[in-house]
Scaffold this motif. Sequence first.
Motif, PDB file in Angstrom:
ATOM      1  N   MET A   1     -29.076 -96.967   5.431  1.00  0.00           N
ATOM      2  CA  MET A   1     -29.363 -97.242   6.814  1.00  0.00           C
ATOM      3  C   MET A   1     -30.573 -98.173   6.933  1.00  0.00           C
ATOM      4  O   MET A   1     -30.535 -99.123   7.690  1.00  0.00           O
ATOM      5  CB  MET A   1     -29.617 -95.936   7.547  1.00  0.00           C
ATOM      6  CG  MET A   1     -29.905 -96.137   8.983  1.00  0.00           C
ATOM      7  SD  MET A   1     -29.448 -94.656   9.842  1.00  0.00           S
ATOM      8  CE  MET A   1     -30.198 -94.926  11.371  1.00  0.00           C
ATOM      9  N   ILE A   2     -31.626 -97.894   6.173  1.00  0.00           N
ATOM     10  CA  ILE A   2     -32.799 -98.758   6.203  1.00  0.00           C
ATOM     11  C   ILE A   2     -32.447-100.127   5.638  1.00  0.00           C
ATOM     12  O   ILE A   2     -32.870-101.153   6.162  1.00  0.00           O
ATOM     13  CB  ILE A   2     -33.964 -98.108   5.422  1.00  0.00           C
ATOM     14  CG1 ILE A   2     -34.422 -96.855   6.142  1.00  0.00           C
ATOM     15  CG2 ILE A   2     -35.109 -99.080   5.248  1.00  0.00           C
ATOM     16  CD1 ILE A   2     -35.451 -96.057   5.384  1.00  0.00           C
ATOM     17  N   ARG A   3     -31.637-100.135   4.594  1.00  0.00           N
ATOM     18  CA  ARG A   3     -31.225-101.391   3.979  1.00  0.00           C
ATOM     19  C   ARG A   3     -30.436-102.243   4.971  1.00  0.00           C
ATOM     20  O   ARG A   3     -30.630-103.453   5.053  1.00  0.00           O
ATOM     21  CB  ARG A   3     -30.398-101.095   2.737  1.00  0.00           C
ATOM     22  CG  ARG A   3     -29.945-102.309   2.009  1.00  0.00           C
ATOM     23  CD  ARG A   3     -29.186-101.930   0.782  1.00  0.00           C
ATOM     24  NE  ARG A   3     -28.217-102.951   0.494  1.00  0.00           N
ATOM     25  CZ  ARG A   3     -27.281-102.849  -0.383  1.00  0.00           C
ATOM     26  NH1 ARG A   3     -27.151-101.740  -1.079  1.00  0.00           N
ATOM     27  NH2 ARG A   3     -26.454-103.823  -0.592  1.00  0.00           N
ATOM     28  N   ASN A   4     -29.537-101.610   5.726  1.00  0.00           N
ATOM     29  CA  ASN A   4     -28.754-102.346   6.709  1.00  0.00           C
ATOM     30  C   ASN A   4     -29.628-102.924   7.819  1.00  0.00           C
ATOM     31  O   ASN A   4     -29.419-104.044   8.269  1.00  0.00           O
ATOM     32  CB  ASN A   4     -27.668-101.448   7.313  1.00  0.00           C
ATOM     33  CG  ASN A   4     -26.590-101.116   6.307  1.00  0.00           C
ATOM     34  OD1 ASN A   4     -26.404-101.830   5.333  1.00  0.00           O
ATOM     35  ND2 ASN A   4     -25.896-100.021   6.537  1.00  0.00           N
ATOM     36  N   ARG A   5     -30.600-102.133   8.265  1.00  0.00           N
ATOM     37  CA  ARG A   5     -31.499-102.624   9.324  1.00  0.00           C
ATOM     38  C   ARG A   5     -32.359-103.781   8.823  1.00  0.00           C
ATOM     39  O   ARG A   5     -32.596-104.736   9.550  1.00  0.00           O
ATOM     40  CB  ARG A   5     -32.378-101.503   9.842  1.00  0.00           C
ATOM     41  CG  ARG A   5     -31.609-100.549  10.705  1.00  0.00           C
ATOM     42  CD  ARG A   5     -32.535 -99.530  11.312  1.00  0.00           C
ATOM     43  NE  ARG A   5     -31.749 -98.524  11.989  1.00  0.00           N
ATOM     44  CZ  ARG A   5     -31.975 -98.137  13.226  1.00  0.00           C
ATOM     45  NH1 ARG A   5     -32.967 -98.650  13.894  1.00  0.00           N
ATOM     46  NH2 ARG A   5     -31.213 -97.233  13.776  1.00  0.00           N
TER      47      ARG A   5
END
Length: 140
Positions: free
Chosen positions: A1-5
């Motif tokens: 999720m952090i990577r996608n953001r």
Amino acid sequence: MIRNRLAQWLRAPVLKGCMALLCGIVAVALPTMVRAAVNGTVTGCEFTPYLPFVLLSAIMLRWWQASLVSLAAVAIMGGLFVGPLDEFHGESCFLSAAGMFLGASAIIVATAALVRRVVADFQRPGENTNGIVFSLEKGQ
């Protein structure tokens, strides 16, 4: 999720036009005000308050605009806190500090541009997919 953001943030379009100009002005004005506030305490050739704003400019603006922020910081710092170069006696550290700051700024801007390009390249479909892109919808 952090990577996608993070990837989404790095893929976001850079600021253009009036917003880019406003961002550049703020990126020079805020650290100048900080530097002016501590002028009695910190003396000499301190470019440190400008570095985080160069990083933000490198992320939010095009590489050449972020480079202009760095050059403007050197001009403002030299004009406000050091004085004219023709009366250049006591502040012999300015030239070396400005060189180090511009070198660090160039590395910051180049790294941000490289990361932005790498993220953009990873997001493009491969050339050998013949236009077919598989995706997951609703977890299937």
